[in-house]
Design a protein around this motif. Structure first.
Motif, PDB file in Angstrom:
ATOM      1  N   UNK A 267      55.589 -34.891  77.278  1.00 53.20           N
ATOM      2  CA  UNK A 267      54.665 -34.720  78.395  1.00 53.20           C
ATOM      3  C   UNK A 267      53.240 -34.816  77.860  1.00 53.20           C
ATOM      4  N   UNK A 268      52.351 -35.440  78.656  1.00 53.37           N
ATOM      5  CA  UNK A 268      50.976 -35.659  78.200  1.00 53.37           C
ATOM      6  C   UNK A 268      50.004 -35.293  79.308  1.00 53.37           C
ATOM      7  N   UNK A 269      48.733 -35.172  78.945  1.00 46.95           N
ATOM      8  CA  UNK A 269      47.691 -34.874  79.910  1.00 46.95           C
ATOM      9  C   UNK A 269      47.224 -36.123  80.637  1.00 46.95           C
ATOM     10  N   UNK A 273      48.327 -41.069  78.288  1.00 47.40           N
ATOM     11  CA  UNK A 273      49.600 -41.755  78.084  1.00 47.40           C
ATOM     12  C   UNK A 273      49.473 -42.954  77.138  1.00 47.40           C
ATOM     13  N   UNK A 274      48.486 -43.794  77.352  1.00 49.51           N
ATOM     14  CA  UNK A 274      48.364 -44.992  76.522  1.00 49.51           C
ATOM     15  C   UNK A 274      48.020 -44.633  75.085  1.00 49.51           C
ATOM     16  N   UNK A 288      61.497 -49.946  73.638  1.00 55.14           N
ATOM     17  CA  UNK A 288      60.787 -49.787  74.908  1.00 55.14           C
ATOM     18  C   UNK A 288      59.978 -48.496  74.876  1.00 55.14           C
ATOM     19  N   UNK A 289      58.777 -48.565  75.416  1.00 54.14           N
ATOM     20  CA  UNK A 289      57.996 -47.368  75.693  1.00 54.14           C
ATOM     21  C   UNK A 289      57.606 -47.427  77.159  1.00 54.14           C
ATOM     22  N   UNK A 290      57.985 -46.399  77.893  1.00 52.57           N
ATOM     23  CA  UNK A 290      57.694 -46.376  79.328  1.00 52.57           C
ATOM     24  C   UNK A 290      56.961 -45.106  79.712  1.00 52.57           C
ATOM     25  N   UNK A 291      56.232 -45.195  80.816  1.00 57.09           N
ATOM     26  CA  UNK A 291      55.515 -44.040  81.353  1.00 57.09           C
ATOM     27  C   UNK A 291      56.211 -43.565  82.629  1.00 57.09           C
ATOM     28  N   UNK A 292      56.190 -42.265  82.857  1.00 56.84           N
ATOM     29  CA  UNK A 292      56.719 -41.690  84.082  1.00 56.84           C
ATOM     30  C   UNK A 292      55.589 -40.968  84.799  1.00 56.84           C
ATOM     31  N   UNK A 294      53.785 -38.445  87.557  1.00 59.15           N
ATOM     32  CA  UNK A 294      54.085 -37.170  88.196  1.00 59.15           C
ATOM     33  C   UNK A 294      53.886 -37.300  89.699  1.00 59.15           C
ATOM     34  N   UNK A 295      53.935 -36.181  90.404  1.00 62.33           N
ATOM     35  CA  UNK A 295      53.861 -36.218  91.867  1.00 62.33           C
ATOM     36  C   UNK A 295      52.475 -36.626  92.370  1.00 62.33           C
ATOM     37  N   UNK A 296      51.479 -36.583  91.497  1.00 61.67           N
ATOM     38  CA  UNK A 296      50.128 -37.010  91.874  1.00 61.67           C
ATOM     39  C   UNK A 296      49.850 -38.454  91.470  1.00 61.67           C
ATOM     40  N   UNK A 297      50.865 -39.141  90.935  1.00 71.60           N
ATOM     41  CA  UNK A 297      50.695 -40.528  90.526  1.00 71.60           C
ATOM     42  C   UNK A 297      50.081 -40.704  89.153  1.00 71.60           C
ATOM     43  N   UNK A 298      49.991 -39.618  88.378  1.00 68.68           N
ATOM     44  CA  UNK A 298      49.427 -39.665  87.030  1.00 68.68           C
ATOM     45  C   UNK A 298      50.537 -39.955  86.023  1.00 68.68           C
ATOM     46  N   UNK A 299      50.254 -40.828  85.047  1.00 74.62           N
ATOM     47  CA  UNK A 299      51.223 -41.069  83.971  1.00 74.62           C
ATOM     48  C   UNK A 299      51.350 -39.781  83.163  1.00 74.62           C
ATOM     49  N   UNK A 300      52.452 -39.056  83.373  1.00 73.82           N
ATOM     50  CA  UNK A 300      52.585 -37.698  82.852  1.00 73.82           C
ATOM     51  C   UNK A 300      53.541 -37.604  81.667  1.00 73.82           C
TER      52      UNK A 300
END
Length: 306
Positions: A267-269, A273-274, A288-292, A294-300
């Motif tokens: 998990x990141x702030x 993420x990048x 592979x490296x992927x981002x997920x 959060x509910x606010x649309x931030x790469x979390x």
């Protein structure tokens, strides 16, 4: 002729409304929800019973405690610390001021790890004796380790934290959720306890590494909500000058493990993420490296797969 009206008796409903009003006057953001949680905790009931009994009289013997709970919340103490509980992935967890309060977005990390692991390691390939090994670094209250142990009973789980107090909370939560026999708790700083130092060490092979480390830049902490900056543990918040210190250290330590984990989930702030992905790319050529988000649309969350 003046007619004096006797004050209306306090009911559960009016106590709830007045409590929420008092919290709003103290600039509590979620006043209605917090007043509800405090009232349910005070009375030992659930919301269904509260809604059914809104017109029932409020017990006078509880009035002093009710006022005390409201004052604690007015002073900025998180409601989760007051009631001592927070739910995560459908399970109740004890929380104290020694651990970070579990956030809903971390459930997305747990879900992603479970789903990706099921693809990388089909269940038919593993049995009770040779299940996957997962390490949860900075376990805090134990939410990730305990969720994994509960959802995947054949996995072997290790949970670490620098804080003895946090490990004590995590241990109690493992007991509350019936998985205390299947989680090994280790005190130490990030990956340091798992780095083999000589040929006499028993190397711990880690298939999956998960972590929700401190990631808030030091200079941002004074500007956080008072519930966070004044009550949650600084050790679980402060990620150094730019918030990336734990990721830099763990990325370097990955090379020193007996074997590189095949799946890493951190998990990141916001906005990190990048940068964290670049730290992981410097370790090895991941498939592979992927981002997920959060509910606010931030790469979390940053997920690396090998």
């Amino acid at each position: 002729m003046n007619i004096e009206h006797e004050p209306k008796p306090l009911t559960l409903g009016s106590a709830w409304r007045e409590g929420a009003k008092r919290l709003r006057q103290a600039d509590v953001e979620e006043a209605d929800a917090d007043a509800e949680l405090l009232l349910l905790y005070l009375l030992g009931i659930n919301k269904t019973v509260l809604l059914r009994d809104l017109r029932e009289p409020f017990p006078e013997t509880k009035l002093e405690e009710w006022n005390s709970l409201l004052q604690r919340k007015r002073n900025g103490e998180p409601v989760q610390y007051i009631i001592g509980e927070q739910y995560f992935y459908g399970r109740a967890f004890e929380v104290t001021s020694s651990v970070l309060i579990p956030r809903p977005e971390t459930e997305l990390l747990a879900e992603a790890i479970l789903n990706i692991a099921d693809v990388l390691w089909p269940a038919s390939d593993f049995n009770e004796m040779n299940g996957l090994t997962l390490l949860d670094v900075g376990t805090g209250s134990g939410i990730l380790a305990i969720t994994m142990a509960s959802e995947r009973p054949n996995w072997r789980i290790t949970a670490s934290d620098l804080s003895r107090e946090a490990l004590a909370v995590a241990g109690r939560n493992a007991g509350l959720n019936g998985v205390e026999e299947r989680i090994e708790f280790v005190q130490g700083d990030l990956l340091q306890p798992f780095i083999a130092r000589d040929e006499l060490d028993d190397p711990k092979i880690i298939d999956i590494l998960v972590s929700n480390p401190p990631y808030i830049p030091s200079s941002d902490i004074p500007h956080l909500q008072r519930e966070v900056k004044d009550h949650e543990p600084l050790l679980a918040l402060d990620g150094g000058e730019d918030g990336l210190n734990p990721y830099r250290i763990m990325s370097g330590q990955l090379r020193q493990l007996p074997q590189l984990p095949r799946l890493v989930g951190w998990e990141v702030g916001a906005g990190q993420a990048e940068d964290v992905a670049e730290l992981l790319r410097a370790v090895t050529d991941w498939d592979e490296i992927r981002f997920i988000k959060d509910y606010a649309g931030i790469d979390r969350h940053v997920i690396a797969i090998k």
